[in-house]
Design a protein around this motif. Structure first.
Motif, PDB file in Angstrom:
ATOM      1  N   ARG A 100       0.805  -1.231   0.000  1.00  0.00           N
ATOM      2  CA  ARG A 100       0.000   0.000   0.000  1.00  0.00           C
ATOM      3  C   ARG A 100       0.831   1.271   0.000  1.00  0.00           C
ATOM      4  N   ASP A 101       2.048   1.222   0.540  1.00  0.00           N
ATOM      5  CA  ASP A 101       2.902   2.415   0.579  1.00  0.00           C
ATOM      6  C   ASP A 101       4.116   2.277  -0.342  1.00  0.00           C
ATOM      7  N   HIS A 102       4.000   1.432  -1.352  1.00  0.00           N
ATOM      8  CA  HIS A 102       5.111   1.228  -2.286  1.00  0.00           C
ATOM      9  C   HIS A 102       5.380   2.535  -3.042  1.00  0.00           C
ATOM     10  N   PRO A 103       6.634   2.957  -3.118  1.00  0.00           N
ATOM     11  CA  PRO A 103       6.943   4.225  -3.788  1.00  0.00           C
ATOM     12  C   PRO A 103       6.591   4.242  -5.269  1.00  0.00           C
ATOM     13  N   HIS A 104       6.493   3.089  -5.898  1.00  0.00           N
ATOM     14  CA  HIS A 104       6.205   3.060  -7.337  1.00  0.00           C
ATOM     15  C   HIS A 104       4.806   3.567  -7.657  1.00  0.00           C
ATOM     16  N   LEU A 105       3.911   3.545  -6.694  1.00  0.00           N
ATOM     17  CA  LEU A 105       2.549   4.006  -6.939  1.00  0.00           C
ATOM     18  C   LEU A 105       2.510   5.486  -7.328  1.00  0.00           C
ATOM     19  N   GLU A 106       3.564   6.216  -7.030  1.00  0.00           N
ATOM     20  CA  GLU A 106       3.640   7.621  -7.446  1.00  0.00           C
ATOM     21  C   GLU A 106       3.918   7.748  -8.944  1.00  0.00           C
ATOM     22  N   TRP A 107       4.556   6.725  -9.535  1.00  0.00           N
ATOM     23  CA  TRP A 107       5.035   6.827 -10.926  1.00  0.00           C
ATOM     24  C   TRP A 107       4.314   5.914 -11.892  1.00  0.00           C
ATOM     25  N   GLY A 108       3.757   4.832 -11.406  1.00  0.00           N
ATOM     26  CA  GLY A 108       3.191   3.841 -12.309  1.00  0.00           C
ATOM     27  C   GLY A 108       2.209   2.952 -11.581  1.00  0.00           C
ATOM     28  N   THR A 109       2.021   1.767 -12.102  1.00  0.00           N
ATOM     29  CA  THR A 109       1.084   0.835 -11.503  1.00  0.00           C
ATOM     30  C   THR A 109       1.824  -0.411 -11.024  1.00  0.00           C
ATOM     31  N   LEU A 110       1.189  -1.100 -10.098  1.00  0.00           N
ATOM     32  CA  LEU A 110       1.715  -2.359  -9.583  1.00  0.00           C
ATOM     33  C   LEU A 110       0.697  -3.454  -9.862  1.00  0.00           C
TER      34      LEU A 110
END
Length: 118
Positions: A100-110
């Protein structure tokens, strides 16, 4: 405990950031990914992770009994796989809580996928 593959897909937000980021901005961004990964590793939830090289790879297809290899992935794609993490979790719910707090969520999708035991 089940294994889950977490796939990072880069979109236009990452391209915009990377094109404008200073070296310090990029270092801070990478530091966030490392810190997130180390937190899960310390908790025994991260099995492995790797960043894929940008713009490199090969696509393999079988066509009429012949193997065909082409360069890829193609940058014309809307989303490019940028890396992955192999996680250990009891359920999708736990896996989703871990990311839920993965930094990639700011730039793309998981994308989170459970690995089927064979």
């Amino acid at each position: 405990m089940a294994k889950y593959l977490l796939i990072a897909r880069d979109g236009s937000e990452w391209e915009t950031f990377a094109a404008q980021a200073s070296p310090a901005d990029m270092e801070a961004c990478i530091g966030r990914y490392i810190a997130w990964s180390e937190r899960l590793r310390s908790a025994g939830k991260l099995i492995a992770s790797e960043k894929l090289k940008d713009g490199e790879g090969r696509v393999v297809r079988a066509e009429r009994g012949e193997t065909r290899v082409t360069d890829g992935p193609h940058v014309a794609s809307k989303e490019v796989i940028g890396g992955f993490w192999l996680l250990s979790a009891d359920s999708y719910d736990e896996g989703l809580e871990l990311i839920r707090d993965h930094p990639h969520l700011e730039w793309g999708t998981l994308e989170l996928r459970e690995i089927e035991e064979l």
